[in-house]
Design a protein around this motif. Structure first.
Motif, PDB file in Angstrom:
ATOM      1  N   CYS A   1     -26.479  10.121   8.499  1.00  0.00           N
ATOM      2  CA  CYS A   1     -25.442   9.951   9.516  1.00  0.00           C
ATOM      3  C   CYS A   1     -25.453   8.536  10.080  1.00  0.00           C
TER       4      CYS A   1
ATOM      5  N   LYS B   1     -18.243  15.985  18.751  1.00  0.00           N
ATOM      6  CA  LYS B   1     -18.628  17.247  18.123  1.00  0.00           C
ATOM      7  C   LYS B   1     -19.884  17.173  17.257  1.00  0.00           C
TER       8      LYS B   1
ATOM      9  N   ASP C   1     -27.836  14.633   7.325  1.00  0.00           N
ATOM     10  CA  ASP C   1     -29.005  14.557   8.194  1.00  0.00           C
ATOM     11  C   ASP C   1     -28.930  13.280   9.033  1.00  0.00           C
ATOM     12  N   GLU C   2     -29.885  13.126   9.936  1.00  0.00           N
ATOM     13  CA  GLU C   2     -29.775  12.040  10.912  1.00  0.00           C
ATOM     14  C   GLU C   2     -29.773  10.669  10.238  1.00  0.00           C
TER      15      GLU C   2
ATOM     16  N   GLU D   1     -23.722  16.468  15.574  1.00  0.00           N
ATOM     17  CA  GLU D   1     -25.078  16.869  15.958  1.00  0.00           C
ATOM     18  C   GLU D   1     -25.885  15.699  16.516  1.00  0.00           C
ATOM     19  N   TYR D   2     -25.781  14.530  15.870  1.00  0.00           N
ATOM     20  CA  TYR D   2     -26.587  13.370  16.289  1.00  0.00           C
ATOM     21  C   TYR D   2     -25.744  12.400  17.108  1.00  0.00           C
ATOM     22  N   TRP D   3     -24.969  12.969  18.005  1.00  0.00           N
ATOM     23  CA  TRP D   3     -24.015  12.174  18.769  1.00  0.00           C
ATOM     24  C   TRP D   3     -24.699  11.189  19.717  1.00  0.00           C
TER      25      TRP D   3
ATOM     26  N   GLU E   1     -29.579  18.842  26.362  1.00  0.00           N
ATOM     27  CA  GLU E   1     -29.979  18.015  25.226  1.00  0.00           C
ATOM     28  C   GLU E   1     -31.398  17.494  25.422  1.00  0.00           C
TER      29      GLU E   1
ATOM     30  N   ARG F   1     -21.887  17.236  27.253  1.00  0.00           N
ATOM     31  CA  ARG F   1     -22.766  17.559  26.141  1.00  0.00           C
ATOM     32  C   ARG F   1     -24.233  17.329  26.458  1.00  0.00           C
TER      33      ARG F   1
END
Length: 418
Positions: A86, A114, A82-83, A116-118, A148, A144
């Motif tokens: 991460c 790649k 999860d964020e 999710e929380y990039w 968003e 990306r």
């Protein structure tokens, strides 16, 4: 949050408990048993053992991963959680990359491509790393970002990538730092000045020598709804020291709750001699009740009594040893030094390994000039993961005659025991 729950920490003298608390002794013991410590280090990265957001852990844990030569795979794999999980892994990997780890650096770059929380990861690395390590990710970011969520602020890396921020535009307020102290006080005294401008004026004052002329303005430095003081005001009043005490007697009697509380706090910070027994009892009760948020303020008040507060020493020692709130450890050591400096050599030396920057700074300035301490200070001076303030302090200590600190203390007298 401090008062909402209490996590179950391991015993404060166990390796697991020491690492959870970010104690220097935990790092030293871990070096003696890398294999046994590994599970606790990974756990401290996976789970957030910080007591609240003010505690530090990332640098402490990154050093442990590096010094114990632990595989990075579990930390890189944590990026897909999860964020919060991460970003904890990101904080550690960022630092390890600065220390030369290609695996950490590439792990984060791949996550930006790649993960999710990039977005928060890319913002974080752009703040910590040299631009050449991430600016080539602009094409990835532009591809990306379509669809968003809105970006919060127009700063790096988005400005460098030429990506338009979709959220509310940021309008910088004029800087007040060029105003003189007298001019800043005039801004604060003007009833027509907006809250935001007063906020900036107070912040500017807080970076200068405190001005007694602020004292009569204090009751007016309140938010427009009249319910609370402007956020920088408490710090400004604290910096006034004893000069605010006479006015505080009046503030404490004011019908406005925020001002009465501010006055009461100032008076409590400068207690009269008859308050000493009550403060010692307060600290003892906080320890018995395992109150980990707030005893640092009690400790600072006790420190003002110097050697007369010797009755508080056993409680201060236990707080330093046991608290999971690492941010407050510095206050306990400062109070111990003000009351009775005997036996603190060990504590200052251990603090060189502590998770908190303020504790490491204490260790640098006051640890005895032993080969162990001076060697550790040299490592802090040269560590690319370390903060600029710590590196500078370490450099200054080692350049001083004989590397001597501020103490000439004896061997430890038991503070390292629970």
């Amino acid at each position: 949050m401090c008062d909402e729950y209490e996590m179950t920490y391991a015993h404060p003298d166990s390796l697991e408990g020491l690492l959870q608390r970010g104690r220097g002794l935990g790092a030293e013991r871990a070096l003696q048993d890398p294999q046994g410590a590994a599970v606790f280090v990974y756990d401290a990265i996976r789970r957030d053992w910080r007591w609240d957001g003010t505690d530090d852990r990332a640098l402490y844990l990154a050093r442990l991963v590096q010094d114990l030569e632990l595989p990075l795979t579990p930390v890189v794999d944590q990026l897909v959680g999860d964020e919060e999980s991460c970003l904890r892994a990101c904080d550690v990997l960022e630092l390890l990359a600065l220390a030369g780890s290609e695996e950490a650096r590439e792990g984060l770059r791949e996550y930006v491509r790649k993960g999710e929380y990039w977005v928060p990861v890319l913002e974080s690395v752009s703040a910590q790393w040299p631009a050449e390590w991430w600016e080539d990710l602009g094409e990835v970011a532009r591809a990306r970002i379509d669809g968003e969520a809105e970006l919060p602020w127009p700063f790096e890396p988005w400005t460098r990538f030429g990506i338009e921020v979709q959220s509310r535009p940021f309008i910088a307020r004029p800087s007040l730092t060029g105003l003189s102290t007298a001019e800043l006080l005039t801004v604060l005294a003007d009833a027509h000045t907006e809250d935001a401008t007063k906020f900036d004026a107070l912040r500017a004052l807080n970076s200068r020598v405190s001005a007694e002329e602020l004292i009569p303005l204090v009751p007016s430095l309140v938010t427009s709804d009249g319910r609370r003081p402007l956020p920088p005001l408490r710090r400004a009043v604290e910096r006034l020291g004893t000069t605010a005490v006479p006015a505080a007697h009046g503030w404490a009697q004011d019908e406005r709750p925020w001002l009465a509380q501010l006055g009461a706090d100032v008076l409590a910070d400068y207690p009269r001699p008859e308050a000493l027994p009550e403060l010692v009892e307060e600290l003892a009760a906080q320890l018995a009740e395992r109150t980990w948020c707030g005893p640092d303020r009690t400790a600072r008040r006790l420190a003002r009594f110097g050697s007369d507060a010797v009755g508080a020493v056993p409680y201060l020692r236990r707080f330093w040893l046991r608290t999971p709130h690492s941010y407050e450890r510095t206050a306990y050591l400062e109070a111990l030094a003000a009351i009775n400096r005997d036996g603190l050599d060990y504590v200052y030396t251990e603090s060189l390994w502590d998770c908190e920057e303020t504790a490491r700074l204490q260790g640098i300035s006051s640890a005895p000039a032993t080969p162990e301490a001076l060697g550790r200070i040299a490592l802090l001076r040269d560590d690319p993961m370390e903060t600029p303030e710590v590196r500078a302090a370490a450099r200054a200590r080692l350049l001083a005659p004989s590397g001597l600190g501020q103490t000439g203390l004896l061997a430890p007298s038991g503070l390292g025991q629970t």
